[in-house]
Design an enzyme around this catalytic site. Structure first.
Site, PDB file in Angstrom:
ATOM      1  N   THR A   1      32.256  44.899  25.824  1.00  0.00           N
ATOM      2  CA  THR A   1      32.631  45.454  24.526  1.00  0.00           C
ATOM      3  C   THR A   1      32.715  44.393  23.439  1.00  0.00           C
ATOM      4  O   THR A   1      32.351  44.642  22.291  1.00  0.00           O
ATOM      5  CB  THR A   1      34.003  46.172  24.652  1.00  0.00           C
ATOM      6  OG1 THR A   1      33.826  47.287  25.519  1.00  0.00           O
ATOM      7  CG2 THR A   1      34.510  46.662  23.314  1.00  0.00           C
TER       8      THR A   1
ATOM      9  N   ASP B   1      26.652  45.789  30.087  1.00  0.00           N
ATOM     10  CA  ASP B   1      27.958  46.414  30.254  1.00  0.00           C
ATOM     11  C   ASP B   1      28.435  45.970  31.639  1.00  0.00           C
ATOM     12  O   ASP B   1      27.666  46.011  32.605  1.00  0.00           O
ATOM     13  CB  ASP B   1      27.782  47.936  30.213  1.00  0.00           C
ATOM     14  CG  ASP B   1      29.103  48.675  30.213  1.00  0.00           C
ATOM     15  OD1 ASP B   1      29.361  49.427  29.265  1.00  0.00           O
ATOM     16  OD2 ASP B   1      29.880  48.518  31.187  1.00  0.00           O
ATOM     17  N   SER B   2      29.681  45.562  31.741  1.00  0.00           N
ATOM     18  CA  SER B   2      30.103  44.958  33.014  1.00  0.00           C
ATOM     19  C   SER B   2      30.155  45.963  34.154  1.00  0.00           C
ATOM     20  O   SER B   2      30.281  45.573  35.311  1.00  0.00           O
ATOM     21  CB  SER B   2      31.437  44.235  32.872  1.00  0.00           C
ATOM     22  OG  SER B   2      32.508  45.122  32.871  1.00  0.00           O
ATOM     23  N   SER B   3      30.022  47.244  33.849  1.00  0.00           N
ATOM     24  CA  SER B   3      29.954  48.207  34.950  1.00  0.00           C
ATOM     25  C   SER B   3      28.656  48.020  35.746  1.00  0.00           C
ATOM     26  O   SER B   3      28.523  48.555  36.846  1.00  0.00           O
ATOM     27  CB  SER B   3      30.116  49.643  34.443  1.00  0.00           C
ATOM     28  OG  SER B   3      29.272  49.861  33.358  1.00  0.00           O
TER      29      SER B   3
ATOM     30  N   THR C   1      35.431  44.405  30.138  1.00  0.00           N
ATOM     31  CA  THR C   1      36.729  44.500  30.818  1.00  0.00           C
ATOM     32  C   THR C   1      36.653  45.293  32.120  1.00  0.00           C
ATOM     33  O   THR C   1      37.489  45.097  32.998  1.00  0.00           O
ATOM     34  CB  THR C   1      37.787  45.169  29.903  1.00  0.00           C
ATOM     35  OG1 THR C   1      37.355  46.497  29.586  1.00  0.00           O
ATOM     36  CG2 THR C   1      38.006  44.368  28.641  1.00  0.00           C
ATOM     37  N   ASP C   2      35.651  46.190  32.233  1.00  0.00           N
ATOM     38  CA  ASP C   2      35.647  47.106  33.381  1.00  0.00           C
ATOM     39  C   ASP C   2      35.658  46.383  34.726  1.00  0.00           C
ATOM     40  O   ASP C   2      36.356  46.797  35.651  1.00  0.00           O
ATOM     41  CB  ASP C   2      34.440  48.054  33.311  1.00  0.00           C
ATOM     42  CG  ASP C   2      34.594  49.090  32.202  1.00  0.00           C
ATOM     43  OD1 ASP C   2      35.698  49.204  31.637  1.00  0.00           O
ATOM     44  OD2 ASP C   2      33.594  49.786  31.904  1.00  0.00           O
TER      45      ASP C   2
ATOM     46  N   THR D   1      46.440  47.597  50.012  1.00  0.00           N
ATOM     47  CA  THR D   1      47.198  48.742  49.512  1.00  0.00           C
ATOM     48  C   THR D   1      46.662  49.227  48.174  1.00  0.00           C
ATOM     49  O   THR D   1      46.163  48.438  47.372  1.00  0.00           O
ATOM     50  CB  THR D   1      48.705  48.422  49.382  1.00  0.00           C
ATOM     51  OG1 THR D   1      49.374  49.575  48.869  1.00  0.00           O
ATOM     52  CG2 THR D   1      48.963  47.229  48.468  1.00  0.00           C
TER      53      THR D   1
HETATM   54  N1  ASP Z   1      32.245  49.154  29.527  1.00  0.00           N
HETATM   55  C1  ASP Z   1      32.704  47.905  28.953  1.00  0.00           C
HETATM   56  C2  ASP Z   1      32.369  46.797  29.912  1.00  0.00           C
HETATM   57  O1  ASP Z   1      33.050  46.582  30.864  1.00  0.00           O
HETATM   58  C3  ASP Z   1      34.156  47.951  28.685  1.00  0.00           C
HETATM   59  C4  ASP Z   1      34.739  46.737  28.033  1.00  0.00           C
HETATM   60  O2  ASP Z   1      34.129  45.708  27.891  1.00  0.00           O
HETATM   61  O3  ASP Z   1      35.905  46.825  27.597  1.00  0.00           O
HETATM   62  O4  ASP Z   1      31.415  46.107  29.744  1.00  0.00           O
END
Ligand code: ASP
Length: 382
Positions: free
Chosen positions: A16, A71-73, A103-104, A304
């Site tokens: 992002t 995108d990190s996904s 962030t993902d 867990t």
């Molecule tokens: N979909 C984004 C990613 O992980 C989300 C983010 O960066 O906040 O690349």
């Protein structure tokens, strides 16, 4: 000792922080580079920081990027290796490193880097943002500049994840919010540093520098680590690590047997996100499926799904079934750290018993120190 001028390496992988458009997608490296150059304090390749003693510090930065930021996904273990390799390739000429990342899956990458960069002696800060740098109101500039300042002015020899006001140990962090600027937490470990008006490093938490014989300060050790990255990359396509969140009723469907069955490449590791302190259904069909997988060589980690606290296989009889099936305790590792660590250890090609032993040892501060050696630092043999 930082060089004069201080030099830092910044790698834009996507996320992002560098996105624009509707729906959001990463902007190409050249556009991100020119946007960054317009930010206050930036005069490429220089960034001027006002440090707490009010002296201006001019930092020379190298901005590098994935050819096609993502995108990190879409991040994969191959990308973890790619990032580690870029850091090692640029180690000699830079005092600190910043990885701009979505962030993902940031918690997985930060965990993986801490394992891949064995012998790390300089700060590596993984960061990103909830709102893109291209938007007027954002958290991107602050996260980016604070991360660059940490990389330039501290000598924390760890992979940290910086977000909002906190530097978390990378292998302890977890994403906890899709919308709050405080997007991460580190539920089982104290912060490495906090960023308010000044940046306060908690020296009691930060790990010691590695001994010279394994430190990445030595060119020979960097060469060995790069060779190891090549071996890891070559091994990655030959196996997979599965992560399964247990849920009531999983025994009836025997989902585990299906998942562990005839997959290609074969599953060699299983991270269970079990209930509570590592508890699981005592249904024989479920436990037998795990037992058979273990007999076939699969490393099974009893972790867990609860955010805070540790697995304690002695607390309830419902955890002993997993133990009998061959599972080892994941203690208080996050699922992200457990997955990254197991992938790393399996890719090293170590025998199963060694992987199981190392999974329960504290290698980088990823699990409570009591479970590891007294010095809390262990190096994996070449
Ligand atoms: N979909 C984004 C990613 O992980 C989300 C983010 O960066 O906040 O690349």
């Amino acid at each position: 000792m930082p060089q004069d001028p201080v030099r830092i390496y910044v790698l834009y992988t996507g996320g992002t922080i560098g996105m624009d458009g509707h729906p959001l997608a990463p902007m190409p490296p050249a556009r991100f580079e020119s946007l960054l150059g317009t930010m206050p304090g930036f005069d490429p390749p220089w960034l001027t920081l006002q440090t707490f003693d009010r002296r201006d510090l001019r930092v020379r930065y190298t901005l590098d990027a994935f050819d096609e930021p993502i995108d990190s996904s879409s991040m994969t273990p191959d990308d973890w290796v790619r990032i580690a390799r870029r850091i090692l390739d640029n180690y000699e000429d830079h005092d600190g490193f910043v990885v701009l990342h979505g962030t993902d899956t940031m918690a997985w990458t930060a965990s993986a880097l801490s394992f891949l960069l064995e012998g790390l002696s300089r700060p590596v800060v993984v960061t990103g943002s909830q709102v893109p740098l291209a938007q007027t109101r954002n958290d991107a500039l602050r996260n980016l500049v604070t991360s660059m300042q940490i990389a330039a002015t501290t000598d924390i020899p760890e992979v940290g994840l910086f977000f909002d006001q906190a530097l978390y140990r990378g292998c302890r962090a977890a994403k906890v919010s899709t919308h709050a600027f405080e997007g991460f937490r580190s539920p089982n470990a104290p912060l490495l540093a906090t960023a308010g008006i000044s940046i306060e490093v908690d020296e009691g938490v930060v790990r010691m520098k590695p001994p010279a014989e394994v430190s990445l300060e030595l060119a020979d050790n960097r060469r060995k680590r790069l060779e190891r990255l090549d071996a890891i990359e070559a091994a990655l396509p030959s196996f997979s690590v599965l992560s399964v969140v247990l849920y009531p009723g999983i025994q009836a469907t025997n989902a585990v047997e299906v998942l562990l069955g005839a997959t290609e490449p074969p599953v060699r590791g299983l991270v269970l996100q079990a209930f509570g302190e590592g508890n699981a259904p005592s249904t024989p069909s479920f436990l037998d499926a795990l037992h058979r997988a273990h007999d076939r060589g699969v490393v099974i980690v009893d972790g867990t799904q609860v955010v805070q606290g540790s697995v304690n296989v002695d607390a309830y009889r419902s955890a002993s079934g997993l133990e009998h099936a061959g599972a080892i305790s994941g203690y208080d590792m996050t699922p992200e750290a457990a997955q990254a660590k197991l992938t790393y250890l399996l890719a090293l090609g170590l025998p199963r018993e060694r992987v199981e032993a190392l999974m329960q040892r504290n290698l980088r501060g990823e699990l409570r120190a009591e479970a590891g050696p007294a010095q809390g630092l262990l190096f994996v043999e070449d």
